[in-house]
Design an enzyme around this catalytic site. Structure first.
Site, PDB file in Angstrom:
ATOM      1  N   ILE A   2       0.825  -1.219   0.030  1.00 12.78           N
ATOM      2  CA  ILE A   2      -0.092  -0.096   0.099  1.00 12.78           C
ATOM      3  C   ILE A   2       0.932   1.112   0.072  1.00 12.78           C
ATOM      4  O   ILE A   2       1.859   1.406   0.766  1.00 12.78           O
ATOM      5  CB  ILE A   2      -0.972  -0.003   1.283  1.00 12.78           C
ATOM      6  CG1 ILE A   2      -1.863  -1.056   1.653  1.00 12.78           C
ATOM      7  CG2 ILE A   2      -1.980   1.239   1.358  1.00 12.78           C
ATOM      8  CD1 ILE A   2      -2.628  -1.233   2.468  1.00 12.78           C
ATOM      9  N   HIS A   3       0.792   2.304  -0.932  1.00  8.08           N
ATOM     10  CA  HIS A   3       1.257   3.361  -1.105  1.00  8.08           C
ATOM     11  C   HIS A   3       0.530   4.374  -1.870  1.00  8.08           C
ATOM     12  O   HIS A   3      -0.631   4.127  -2.097  1.00  8.08           O
ATOM     13  CB  HIS A   3       2.624   3.119  -1.728  1.00  8.08           C
ATOM     14  CG  HIS A   3       2.446   2.511  -2.904  1.00  8.08           C
ATOM     15  ND1 HIS A   3       2.251   3.252  -4.334  1.00  8.08           N
ATOM     16  CD2 HIS A   3       2.591   1.313  -3.248  1.00  8.08           C
ATOM     17  CE1 HIS A   3       2.298   2.323  -5.079  1.00  8.08           C
ATOM     18  NE2 HIS A   3       2.387   1.147  -4.749  1.00  8.08           N
ATOM     19  N   GLY A   4       0.826   5.384  -2.070  1.00  8.23           N
ATOM     20  CA  GLY A   4       0.294   6.404  -2.628  1.00  8.23           C
ATOM     21  C   GLY A   4      -0.690   6.120  -4.050  1.00  8.23           C
ATOM     22  O   GLY A   4      -1.633   6.377  -4.135  1.00  8.23           O
TER      23      GLY A   4
END
Length: 161
Positions: A12-14
């Site tokens: 999970i990241h931007g």
């Protein structure tokens, strides 16, 4: 149910949190990763990147497979994240009805480990075993594509390989 199964070693990241959840209308994110599931600090960090209103579950690969095969998951629009192509293949084989398989980032952050790798794209670098797993995945799911963000052109894995 499963709108997309994405390989992204960052999990999970931007890009995942904003672009993919919005584009796919995601209600829940399931992270299938044995290491992250056993690390409370990593779980907390990953959950901090999840947009408000989206549920997030981080479990081992077998636990996520069991959850996805539970009838209670049928009504949700889910994005499943895995770190490796091998894990994606395992999930795909065990969970019917996955709409889209996306290869985002794989091998970029482990490419300096001395292991022989094949560069598939600027964000995908795989070992020979991973290339074989990707070939099998592309055979089972012909629409499997390389795509960093939803606005990027989809490049079918079958054409790239």
């Amino acid at each position: 149910m499963v709108k997309a199964l994405r390989v992204d070693e960052r999990l999970i990241h931007g890009q995942v949190a904003m672009a993919w959840t919005r584009d796919l209308g995601i209600q829940g994110i399931m992270v299938a990763d044995d290491e992250a599931a056993s690390n409370e600090m990593q779980k907390m960090t990953l959950k901090m990147a999840v947009p408000d209103g989206i549920k997030c579950i981080i479990k081992t690969v077998p636990e996520i497979i069991a959850l996805l095969n539970n009838p209670r998951s049928e009504g949700m629009r889910i994005l499943v994240l895995v770190k490796t192509v091998k894990n994606a293949l395992e999930v795909y084989k065990a969970v019917p009805g996955i709409e889209y398989v996306n290869i985002g980032n794989a091998g970029r952050f482990t490419s300096g480990d001395g292991t022989e790798r094949t560069i598939i794209s600027r964000s995908v670098s795989l070992t020979p075993d991973e290339v074989e797993a990707l070939k099998e995945l592309a055979t089972l799911a012909p629409d499997t594509a390389l795509q960093m963000v939803p606005s990027d052109e989809k490049k079918l894995v079958s054409e790239v390989l």
